[in-house]
Design a protein around this motif. Structure first.
Motif, PDB file in Angstrom:
ATOM      1  N   SER A 123       0.648  -1.146   0.156  1.00  0.00           N
ATOM      2  CA  SER A 123       0.270  -0.173   0.189  1.00  0.00           C
ATOM      3  C   SER A 123       0.392   1.633  -0.140  1.00  0.00           C
ATOM      4  CB  SER A 123      -0.864   0.509   1.232  1.00  0.00           C
ATOM      5  OG  SER A 123      -1.636   1.127   1.461  1.00  0.00           O
ATOM      6  N   PHE A 124       0.623   2.544  -0.696  1.00  0.00           N
ATOM      7  CA  PHE A 124       1.289   4.090  -0.918  1.00  0.00           C
ATOM      8  C   PHE A 124       0.666   4.789   0.030  1.00  0.00           C
ATOM      9  CE2 PHE A 124       2.575   7.781  -2.893  1.00  0.00           C
ATOM     10  CZ  PHE A 124       3.697   7.682  -2.660  1.00  0.00           C
ATOM     11  N   ILE A 125       1.741   5.381   0.952  1.00  0.00           N
ATOM     12  CA  ILE A 125       0.481   6.214   1.913  1.00  0.00           C
ATOM     13  C   ILE A 125       0.850   7.887   1.379  1.00  0.00           C
ATOM     14  CG2 ILE A 125       0.331   7.100   4.039  1.00  0.00           C
ATOM     15  CD1 ILE A 125      -0.473   3.883   3.664  1.00  0.00           C
ATOM     16  N   THR A 126      -0.689   8.301   0.322  1.00  0.00           N
ATOM     17  CA  THR A 126      -0.415   8.970  -0.567  1.00  0.00           C
ATOM     18  C   THR A 126       0.016  10.833   0.163  1.00  0.00           C
ATOM     19  OG1 THR A 126      -1.203   8.440  -1.908  1.00  0.00           O
ATOM     20  CG2 THR A 126      -1.491  10.760  -1.769  1.00  0.00           C
ATOM     21  N   LYS A 127      -0.319  10.671   1.221  1.00  0.00           N
ATOM     22  CA  LYS A 127       0.410  12.173   2.780  1.00  0.00           C
ATOM     23  C   LYS A 127       0.964  12.249   2.386  1.00  0.00           C
ATOM     24  CE  LYS A 127      -5.147  12.541   3.579  1.00  0.00           C
ATOM     25  NZ  LYS A 127      -5.414  12.753   4.896  1.00  0.00           N
ATOM     26  N   LEU A 128       1.589  11.155   3.245  1.00  0.00           N
ATOM     27  CA  LEU A 128       2.816  10.663   3.433  1.00  0.00           C
ATOM     28  C   LEU A 128       4.091  10.092   2.971  1.00  0.00           C
ATOM     29  CD1 LEU A 128       1.878   9.183   7.231  1.00  0.00           C
ATOM     30  CD2 LEU A 128       2.477  11.255   6.404  1.00  0.00           C
ATOM     31  N   GLU A 172       5.757   3.804   1.066  1.00  0.00           N
ATOM     32  CA  GLU A 172       4.819   2.720   0.345  1.00  0.00           C
ATOM     33  C   GLU A 172       5.353   1.825   1.480  1.00  0.00           C
ATOM     34  OE1 GLU A 172       5.239  -0.929  -2.531  1.00  0.00           O
ATOM     35  OE2 GLU A 172       5.757   1.687  -3.678  1.00  0.00           O
ATOM     36  N   GLU A 173       4.221   0.610   1.825  1.00  0.00           N
ATOM     37  CA  GLU A 173       4.673   0.074   3.053  1.00  0.00           C
ATOM     38  C   GLU A 173       3.835  -1.221   2.557  1.00  0.00           C
ATOM     39  OE1 GLU A 173       3.095   0.956   7.311  1.00  0.00           O
ATOM     40  OE2 GLU A 173       1.180   1.236   6.313  1.00  0.00           O
ATOM     41  N   SER A 174       4.319  -2.448   3.515  1.00  0.00           N
ATOM     42  CA  SER A 174       4.234  -4.005   3.003  1.00  0.00           C
ATOM     43  C   SER A 174       3.563  -4.689   3.885  1.00  0.00           C
ATOM     44  CB  SER A 174       4.435  -4.246   1.503  1.00  0.00           C
ATOM     45  OG  SER A 174       5.763  -4.587   2.234  1.00  0.00           O
ATOM     46  N   ALA A 175       2.718  -5.594   3.673  1.00  0.00           N
ATOM     47  CA  ALA A 175       2.867  -7.222   5.329  1.00  0.00           C
ATOM     48  C   ALA A 175       2.010  -7.942   4.781  1.00  0.00           C
ATOM     49  CB  ALA A 175       2.154  -5.895   6.455  1.00  0.00           C
ATOM     50  N   TYR A 176       2.479  -8.932   5.312  1.00  0.00           N
ATOM     51  CA  TYR A 176       2.615 -10.473   5.425  1.00  0.00           C
ATOM     52  C   TYR A 176       1.346 -10.352   6.959  1.00  0.00           C
ATOM     53  CZ  TYR A 176       4.988 -11.981   1.087  1.00  0.00           C
ATOM     54  OH  TYR A 176       5.431 -11.793   0.045  1.00  0.00           O
ATOM     55  N   ILE A 177      -0.219 -10.881   6.059  1.00  0.00           N
ATOM     56  CA  ILE A 177      -1.557 -11.066   7.155  1.00  0.00           C
ATOM     57  C   ILE A 177      -2.087 -12.152   7.524  1.00  0.00           C
ATOM     58  CG2 ILE A 177      -3.678  -9.873   7.946  1.00  0.00           C
ATOM     59  CD1 ILE A 177      -2.912  -6.921   6.363  1.00  0.00           C
ATOM     60  N   ASP A 178      -1.813 -12.397   8.879  1.00  0.00           N
ATOM     61  CA  ASP A 178      -2.351 -13.920   8.623  1.00  0.00           C
ATOM     62  C   ASP A 178      -3.930 -13.305   9.186  1.00  0.00           C
ATOM     63  OD1 ASP A 178      -3.665 -15.813  10.584  1.00  0.00           O
ATOM     64  OD2 ASP A 178      -2.260 -16.633  12.090  1.00  0.00           O
ATOM     65  N   PHE A 179      -4.645 -14.322   8.072  1.00  0.00           N
ATOM     66  CA  PHE A 179      -6.694 -13.572   8.578  1.00  0.00           C
ATOM     67  C   PHE A 179      -7.217 -13.233   9.462  1.00  0.00           C
ATOM     68  CE2 PHE A 179     -10.317 -14.025   6.056  1.00  0.00           C
ATOM     69  CZ  PHE A 179     -11.308 -13.002   6.324  1.00  0.00           C
ATOM     70  N   TYR A 180      -6.785 -14.990   9.976  1.00  0.00           N
ATOM     71  CA  TYR A 180      -7.033 -14.999  11.333  1.00  0.00           C
ATOM     72  C   TYR A 180      -6.885 -14.660  12.161  1.00  0.00           C
ATOM     73  CZ  TYR A 180      -8.992 -18.816  14.827  1.00  0.00           C
ATOM     74  OH  TYR A 180      -9.214 -18.931  15.805  1.00  0.00           O
ATOM     75  N   ASP A 181      -6.102 -14.328  12.070  1.00  0.00           N
ATOM     76  CA  ASP A 181      -5.005 -12.935  13.677  1.00  0.00           C
ATOM     77  C   ASP A 181      -5.987 -11.569  13.388  1.00  0.00           C
ATOM     78  OD1 ASP A 181      -3.015 -13.813  15.573  1.00  0.00           O
ATOM     79  OD2 ASP A 181      -2.630 -11.276  14.989  1.00  0.00           O
ATOM     80  N   ARG A 182      -5.691 -11.543  12.499  1.00  0.00           N
ATOM     81  CA  ARG A 182      -6.452  -9.613  12.204  1.00  0.00           C
ATOM     82  C   ARG A 182      -7.826 -10.270  12.627  1.00  0.00           C
ATOM     83  NH1 ARG A 182      -3.204  -5.871   9.240  1.00  0.00           N
ATOM     84  NH2 ARG A 182      -4.740  -4.935   9.373  1.00  0.00           N
ATOM     85  N   LEU A 183      -9.199 -10.990  12.172  1.00  0.00           N
ATOM     86  CA  LEU A 183     -10.316 -11.505  11.934  1.00  0.00           C
ATOM     87  C   LEU A 183     -10.488 -11.583  14.035  1.00  0.00           C
ATOM     88  CD1 LEU A 183     -11.276 -13.459  10.049  1.00  0.00           C
ATOM     89  CD2 LEU A 183     -12.018 -11.871   9.725  1.00  0.00           C
TER      90      LEU A 183
END
Length: 238
Positions: free
Chosen positions: A117-122, A125-136
């Motif tokens: 994802s690119f943060i336009t205002k700032l 760019e940042e990226s991540a591998y997200i454990d879907f269940y963990d965030r749920l």
């Protein structure tokens, strides 16, 4: 006029019976037993409606209505609730994740979300591998599904990378342990079945029982979903 709940209130009496035979016995009188000399015959007469001025339930109706009143008065607790169940997800990513939510909550499937994802205002760019269940388990996903909030990489995710600062964070989650391999690069080991997920896009396969799919969504620069089928039995946590 029909009063809602009247049927349920009436059927509460069925809770006192363990089975259909006990229900029929409640309709039989001592006089019936005296004359008929048989509990079985007395039950048959009761089932035919000869010993009740109101409605006599058939066996099928008895168990059906007993089940309904039990479910209403003593609802079974589900160990999971689907946030996406009554929502129309906004965006292709949320639609794909909604399809996977139930399987992830049941722990039969484990989805890793790679997001850039690119943060336009700032202007970074940042990226991540997200454990879907963990965030749920740790967030309310309703704003995500409704398009009110954008899914963003977090430093506490399975793996996080800040492109401008060159900062990397690796974290163990409810499903995975991150591993840095000298030859294969970043890997994620599933703690339940010990299978390893390879996220290198040049790899022939992401791993055993794992599929990789690219999701095109205008809200994000780059999204890939890694779906891993879990073969081992999992103990549910809260």
């Amino acid at each position: 006029m029909t009063v809602i709940g009247t049927q349920t209130d009436s059927d509460r009496r069925l809770l006192s019976f363990q089975n259909y035979e006990e229900y029929l016995d409640s309709l039989v009188t001592p006089v019936d037993i005296c004359y008929l000399k048989s509990n079985k015959t007395a039950r048959q007469l009761a089932e035919l409606g000869y010993r009740c001025t109101g409605e006599t339930l058939s066996e099928e109706s008895f168990y059906r209505r007993l089940r309904i009143v039990r479910d209403l008065l003593f609802p079974v607790h589900r160990h999971y609730e689907l946030t996406s169940e009554f929502v129309s997800p906004v965006g292709m990513l949320m639609k794909e994740l909604a399809l996977r939510e139930r399987a992830n909550r049941l722990r039969t499937l484990s989805t890793i979300i790679f997001i850039r994802s690119f943060i336009t205002k700032l202007q970074f760019e940042e990226s991540a591998y997200i454990d879907f269940y963990d965030r749920l388990k740790s967030e309310n996903w309703l704003p995500y599904y409704q398009g009110e909030k954008k899914l963003s990489p977090l430093k506490r995710d399975l793996a996080y990378y800040h492109w401008r600062m060159g900062k990397t964070c690796l974290n163990e989650t409810r499903n995975y342990v991150p591993i840095i391999d000298s030859k294969r690069g970043l890997l994620f080991k599933n703690i339940h079945d010990r299978q390893v997920i390879t996220v290198d896009p040049t790899a022939a396969s992401p791993g055993v029982q794992t599929t990789r799919v690219r999701i095109h969504c205008p809200f994000y620069e780059h999204v890939i979903l890694y779906d891993h089928v879990i073969r081992s039995k999992i103990t549910y946590d809260n």
